[in-house]
Each structure stands twice: as C-alpha cells, then as structure tokens.
Motif scaffolding. Structure first.
Motif, mmCIF file in Angstrom:
data_model
loop_
_atom_site.group_PDB
_atom_site.id
_atom_site.type_symbol
_atom_site.label_atom_id
_atom_site.label_comp_id
_atom_site.label_asym_id
_atom_site.label_seq_id
_atom_site.Cartn_x
_atom_site.Cartn_y
_atom_site.Cartn_z
ATOM 1 N N VAL A 182 -29.431 -29.082 47.213
ATOM 2 C CA VAL A 182 -29.757 -27.773 47.783
ATOM 3 C C VAL A 182 -30.754 -27.930 48.921
ATOM 4 C CG1 VAL A 182 -30.751 -25.507 47.339
ATOM 5 C CG2 VAL A 182 -29.329 -26.603 45.592
ATOM 6 N N LEU A 183 -30.400 -27.369 50.069
ATOM 7 C CA LEU A 183 -31.299 -27.241 51.213
ATOM 8 C C LEU A 183 -31.754 -25.793 51.259
ATOM 9 C CD1 LEU A 183 -32.550 -28.128 53.972
ATOM 10 C CD2 LEU A 183 -30.343 -27.527 55.008
ATOM 11 N N ALA A 184 -33.038 -25.557 51.100
ATOM 12 C CA ALA A 184 -33.582 -24.196 51.079
ATOM 13 C C ALA A 184 -34.154 -23.828 52.444
ATOM 14 C CB ALA A 184 -34.672 -24.081 50.010
ATOM 15 N N GLY A 185 -34.033 -22.552 52.797
ATOM 16 C CA GLY A 185 -34.598 -22.080 54.051
ATOM 17 C C GLY A 185 -34.809 -20.585 54.021
ATOM 18 N N GLY A 186 -35.696 -20.108 54.878
ATOM 19 C CA GLY A 186 -35.993 -18.682 54.932
ATOM 20 C C GLY A 186 -37.449 -18.419 54.586
ATOM 21 N N ALA A 187 -37.941 -17.261 55.011
ATOM 22 C CA ALA A 187 -39.356 -16.929 54.863
ATOM 23 C C ALA A 187 -39.813 -16.878 53.410
ATOM 24 C CB ALA A 187 -39.642 -15.588 55.548
ATOM 25 N N ALA A 188 -38.895 -16.612 52.476
ATOM 26 C CA ALA A 188 -39.290 -16.518 51.068
ATOM 27 C C ALA A 188 -39.892 -17.808 50.543
ATOM 28 C CB ALA A 188 -38.086 -16.130 50.209
ATOM 29 N N PHE A 189 -39.516 -18.940 51.122
ATOM 30 C CA PHE A 189 -39.968 -20.232 50.613
ATOM 31 C C PHE A 189 -41.306 -20.666 51.203
ATOM 32 C CE2 PHE A 189 -35.340 -20.250 50.081
ATOM 33 C CZ PHE A 189 -35.271 -20.492 48.717
ATOM 34 N N GLY A 190 -41.950 -19.782 51.973
ATOM 35 C CA GLY A 190 -43.262 -20.080 52.536
ATOM 36 C C GLY A 190 -43.147 -20.750 53.886
ATOM 37 N N PRO A 191 -44.147 -20.549 54.755
ATOM 38 C CA PRO A 191 -44.075 -21.125 56.103
ATOM 39 C C PRO A 191 -44.077 -22.641 56.112
ATOM 40 C CG PRO A 191 -46.250 -20.216 55.678
ATOM 41 C CD PRO A 191 -45.380 -19.777 54.544
ATOM 42 N N ASP A 192 -44.570 -23.242 55.033
ATOM 43 C CA ASP A 192 -44.602 -24.707 54.934
ATOM 44 C C ASP A 192 -43.637 -25.227 53.883
ATOM 45 O OD1 ASP A 192 -45.864 -23.693 52.734
ATOM 46 O OD2 ASP A 192 -47.721 -24.851 52.963
ATOM 47 N N GLY A 193 -42.785 -24.353 53.344
ATOM 48 C CA GLY A 193 -41.816 -24.762 52.341
ATOM 49 C C GLY A 193 -42.390 -25.016 50.968
ATOM 50 N N ARG A 194 -43.589 -24.508 50.700
ATOM 51 C CA ARG A 194 -44.253 -24.818 49.425
ATOM 52 C C ARG A 194 -43.458 -24.346 48.214
ATOM 53 N NH1 ARG A 194 -49.634 -21.206 50.056
ATOM 54 N NH2 ARG A 194 -49.441 -22.086 52.153
ATOM 55 N N TYR A 195 -42.788 -23.195 48.343
ATOM 56 C CA TYR A 195 -42.056 -22.683 47.189
ATOM 57 C C TYR A 195 -40.723 -23.412 47.002
ATOM 58 C CZ TYR A 195 -45.597 -19.161 47.957
ATOM 59 O OH TYR A 195 -46.807 -18.531 48.177
ATOM 60 N N ALA A 196 -40.146 -23.904 48.088
ATOM 61 C CA ALA A 196 -38.946 -24.739 47.950
ATOM 62 C C ALA A 196 -39.279 -25.997 47.156
ATOM 63 C CB ALA A 196 -38.395 -25.100 49.327
ATOM 64 N N ARG A 197 -40.410 -26.603 47.465
ATOM 65 C CA ARG A 197 -40.824 -27.802 46.718
ATOM 66 C C ARG A 197 -41.158 -27.437 45.279
ATOM 67 N NH1 ARG A 197 -43.243 -28.502 51.723
ATOM 68 N NH2 ARG A 197 -45.250 -27.671 51.013
ATOM 69 N N LEU A 198 -41.840 -26.319 45.090
ATOM 70 C CA LEU A 198 -42.220 -25.887 43.746
ATOM 71 C C LEU A 198 -40.995 -25.696 42.860
ATOM 72 C CD1 LEU A 198 -44.688 -24.871 41.992
ATOM 73 C CD2 LEU A 198 -44.049 -22.579 42.747
ATOM 74 N N LEU A 199 -39.930 -25.159 43.444
ATOM 75 C CA LEU A 199 -38.717 -24.856 42.680
ATOM 76 C C LEU A 199 -37.783 -26.050 42.567
ATOM 77 C CD1 LEU A 199 -37.867 -21.307 44.097
ATOM 78 C CD2 LEU A 199 -39.412 -21.917 42.236
ATOM 79 N N GLY A 200 -38.141 -27.164 43.191
ATOM 80 C CA GLY A 200 -37.351 -28.382 43.044
ATOM 81 C C GLY A 200 -36.170 -28.515 43.973
ATOM 82 N N ALA A 201 -36.156 -27.778 45.093
ATOM 83 C CA ALA A 201 -35.070 -27.936 46.061
ATOM 84 C C ALA A 201 -35.059 -29.363 46.591
ATOM 85 C CB ALA A 201 -35.225 -26.937 47.206
ATOM 86 N N ASN A 202 -33.875 -29.854 46.957
ATOM 87 C CA ASN A 202 -33.768 -31.224 47.465
ATOM 88 C C ASN A 202 -34.329 -31.361 48.870
ATOM 89 O OD1 ASN A 202 -31.135 -30.624 45.659
ATOM 90 N ND2 ASN A 202 -31.888 -32.693 45.287
ATOM 91 N N ALA A 203 -34.323 -30.272 49.624
ATOM 92 C CA ALA A 203 -34.857 -30.298 50.988
ATOM 93 C C ALA A 203 -35.194 -28.878 51.403
ATOM 94 C CB ALA A 203 -33.843 -30.915 51.955
ATOM 95 N N TRP A 204 -36.030 -28.790 52.439
ATOM 96 C CA TRP A 204 -36.398 -27.483 53.008
ATOM 97 C C TRP A 204 -36.442 -27.630 54.515
ATOM 98 C CZ3 TRP A 204 -40.902 -26.680 55.973
ATOM 99 C CH2 TRP A 204 -41.115 -25.356 56.386
ATOM 100 N N ALA A 205 -36.037 -26.580 55.212
ATOM 101 C CA ALA A 205 -36.088 -26.599 56.672
ATOM 102 C C ALA A 205 -36.659 -25.284 57.178
ATOM 103 C CB ALA A 205 -34.697 -26.811 57.262
ATOM 104 N N PRO A 206 -37.541 -25.338 58.182
ATOM 105 C CA PRO A 206 -38.146 -24.104 58.713
ATOM 106 C C PRO A 206 -37.252 -23.350 59.689
ATOM 107 C CG PRO A 206 -39.019 -26.009 59.867
ATOM 108 C CD PRO A 206 -38.120 -26.545 58.785
ATOM 109 N N ASP A 207 -36.196 -23.996 60.183
ATOM 110 C CA ASP A 207 -35.325 -23.342 61.157
ATOM 111 C C ASP A 207 -33.958 -24.015 61.144
ATOM 112 O OD1 ASP A 207 -35.391 -25.656 63.048
ATOM 113 O OD2 ASP A 207 -37.492 -25.086 63.210
ATOM 114 N N ALA A 208 -33.019 -23.412 61.875
ATOM 115 C CA ALA A 208 -31.633 -23.876 61.833
ATOM 116 C C ALA A 208 -31.473 -25.263 62.447
ATOM 117 C CB ALA A 208 -30.737 -22.872 62.560
ATOM 118 N N ARG A 209 -32.186 -25.546 63.515
ATOM 119 C CA ARG A 209 -32.043 -26.860 64.146
ATOM 120 C C ARG A 209 -32.544 -27.971 63.219
ATOM 121 N NH1 ARG A 209 -33.457 -23.944 69.246
ATOM 122 N NH2 ARG A 209 -31.622 -24.095 70.595
ATOM 123 N N THR A 210 -33.669 -27.715 62.564
ATOM 124 C CA THR A 210 -34.185 -28.708 61.624
ATOM 125 C C THR A 210 -33.228 -28.877 60.445
ATOM 126 O OG1 THR A 210 -36.445 -28.081 62.224
ATOM 127 C CG2 THR A 210 -36.169 -29.370 60.206
#
Length: 365
Positions: A182-210
């Motif tokens: 799972v690659l997580a993205g969007g404002a819900a996961f925090g500006p630094d992706g902290r909630y994506a990491r907290l929830l165990g996502a495999n990756a997080w990206a701040p924008d579409a290009r990343t």
C-alpha cells in the motif's frame, strides 16, 4: 523574480489565473478550452494536471476557508476541475500505451474528496502504468475483492480528512493481508506522512510526482508471515478509551449543545440555521477528538481546533465560543485521561493563537 513558464514560453501563473476565473464563473467550457489549448500549444499533460489544475483547486479550498467564496461555489469549481481532467485524459497528447505494472487507485471508505486520487491516477497512466481508478468512498471489502480479481501490483490509497484514519487503517491491513503493498497519500496522513507510518503503510508520498517515482523504484511486498494485526500498530488502543468515547459521540454532541447556551449567552439569539451549523461544528470537534484518541496524537486535535478557530473568525463567529465547548467535553469525559490531555492541549493552543492574533493586531493581551 522568476516567472514560471509553459513549454512554449507562456506564463503558467497567467494560465492559472484564467482557469481560476473560469472556475469561479462556473464556465466549464472556458475552463476546458484553456487547458486543452495549452496542450495544443506544447504543454505536457502532467504539468497541466499538477502545475495548473491542482494549484487552482487548492486555491478554491483556501478561498472557501477564508469565506471569500460560498460552499456552492466551491462545489461548482470542484466539479469543473473534475470535468477538465476528464477532457484532458482524452486529449491525443495524453494517450499512452501501458508498459509497466498494474496499480489500483482508490479513496478510502467515507472519503469523498476524489480529485487528488484522480490526479494521481492520470499521472500514473501518463507514465505508462495500467491504472484501475475506483474513485471516492471505496468500501474495504469491495477494494479487496477487486484486488483478488485484477491482481494489482500496488494499491494507492488516498484520504484527505484525518477522521478517515481508522477506515484507512483497516484498508491498509486488509490489502497487505493478501500480499498487496500500500502506497498512502493525501492530507489525512499528515504533512510528513506520520500517520501512514503509524498505520503500517508500505510507503507514503506527499504528491503525485513523488508517488510515481516511488512506484517506479519499486515498493516491497508485505511480509505475510509476520501475521500483523491492526492492534499491533496502535497498542495504546488497548485502554479502550477510543472505543468507549466513539460509542458516546452522539450523546456528547447533545450534552454540549444543551449546555452551550448557558456557557455562551450569544447563542440565545442564534437562528435555526446558526444552531444547525453550531451542532455540525460540535460534531466535528467530537469526531476529531476520537480520531486523535485513535492515533494518540495531540497535534492532530490541536491543529483541527486552531483551524476551526480561523474558520469561525472568517465567518464572524467569536473563536472564544470554542472554549465552553471544550470545557463541557472535559467535564463529560473526566474519567478518560487521554481525552482530558487532548482537550487541555487544545485549550492551550487556542490561547496561544488568540495571544498571537492580539499581538499582531496591536490589541492588549
């Protein structure tokens, strides 16, 4: 001062301004014409999506928050943005042949803010991925069934509202349980992706290009042998405070409303519509409190409270009306230590925001 330009030397900012004007004028044909003409003149489709349409849509949200456009105008502009993206997707310069893997792009359950996910889906298509775009509000069981049927290599999950975090957690765990990263993205996961990491996502990206680059680099498949459960990610949930407070959300909103008029006398003169808006605001406060309990993150709740204060101020409602609501909730939740901590931090944040505003305006504090 540097000016952003299009591929043929045109002014990017000028194009954004013209698209903004068309959107707020509810002129869909003018909006689509501007973008399609830019493509004909040499702008690449990815730049049109991310450097023109996305910033204009961000401005729509900012202008709504500042009370400079109405909810109806915001909805109309958002609908136009979606139609323009659809028109762009069928432009000859946007047509590509898939040569990479397969990606499913979806919004988590209860998430209706679809444009960020749609932009990602279009960018990935342009870069050669085979994309299944499932749209807004995808129930987790249906998402998992889709993955079983299509054999996607990766799921890109989008969520804009932090209150969708529990639903996102369930979706992440469910997708990983069948071996799909799972690659997580969007404002819900925090500006630094902290909630994506907290929830165990495999990756997080701040924008579409990343996100596109991370997919190109490869995202490791989840370790099925680990047998991870949702509670393993959030051991603080063992105290049951999140569950117990969540079950009483409706009653908490009623109690706050019942006591607010005594604590905040200005409510006595409120119209029915103002009372409904107040009830909605209180419901949002309680909902954000519960998700802050879910993540055990003070910043999530304090950020929402200070943002709410700014929205109320823009709408000429005294931000100090939040204090009695927080006080009532504190009394109602006196048996819940993490709730008391979160509410206390929110009051401190409100006081700091008010003091800073007073210093900025020259008022005495």
């Amino acid at each position: 001062m540097t000016t952003c330009t299009t591929a043929d030397g045109g002014d990017l900012q000028g194009l954004r301004e013209r698209l903004w004007a068309a959107a707020v004028d509810r002129d869909e044909f003018a909006a689509a014409g501007l973008v399609l003409t830019a493509l004909d003149d040499g702008m690449d489709a990815e730049s049109a999506l991310l450097d023109v349409i996305a910033p204009v849509q961000m401005r729509v949200g900012t202008e709504w928050a500042a009370n400079r456009i109405t909810v109806a105008q915001e909805h109309a502009a958002s609908a136009i943005a979606e139609r323009v993206v659809a028109a762009l997707a069928h432009h000859p310069t946007s047509l590509t042949t898939p040569h990479l893997g397969r990606v499913t792009v979806a919004c988590v359950e209860q998430e209706w803010h679809v444009l960020p996910a749609r932009l990602l889906a279009e960018v990935l298509t342009l870069r050669g991925w085979e994309v299944d775009f499932l749209g807004a509000q995808v129930p987790t069981p249906h998402l998992v069934a889709h993955l079983h049927h299509t054999g996607a290599d990766v799921v890109a999950l989008s969520s804009s509202i932090p209150t969708r975090i529990p639903a996102a957690h369930g979706a992440i765990t469910a997708c990983q349980s069948i071996g799909v990263p799972v690659l997580a993205g969007g404002a819900a996961f925090g500006p630094d992706g902290r909630y994506a990491r907290l929830l165990g996502a495999n990756a997080w990206a701040p924008d579409a290009r990343t996100a596109a680059q991370q997919l190109a680099d490869g995202i490791a498949a989840p370790n099925l042998a680990a047998g991870r459960l949702q509670i393993d990610d959030l051991p603080h949930l063992a105290d049951q405070e999140y569950t117990l407070v969540t079950r009483t959300q409706g009653q908490l909103v009623k109690e706050v409303l019942a006591q607010m008029e005594e604590r905040f006398p200005a409510m006595a003169a409120y119209s029915d519509q103002q009372r409904r808006r107040t009830a909605e605001d209180i419901a949002h406060i309680v909902e954000f409190l519960t998700v802050a309990l879910y993540t055990d993150d003070d910043d999530l709740f304090t950020t929402f409270i200070t943002w709410t204060a700014s929205i109320l101020t823009a709408r000429h409602v005294p931000a100090q009306s939040l204090h009695p609501a927080l006080d009532i909730l504190t009394a109602e939740l006196k048996e819940f230590p993490r709730s008391i901590r979160l509410l206390g931090q929110a009051r401190v944040a409100l006081d700091c925001t008010a003091a800073a505003a007073g210093r900025h305006s020259g008022a005495l504090t």
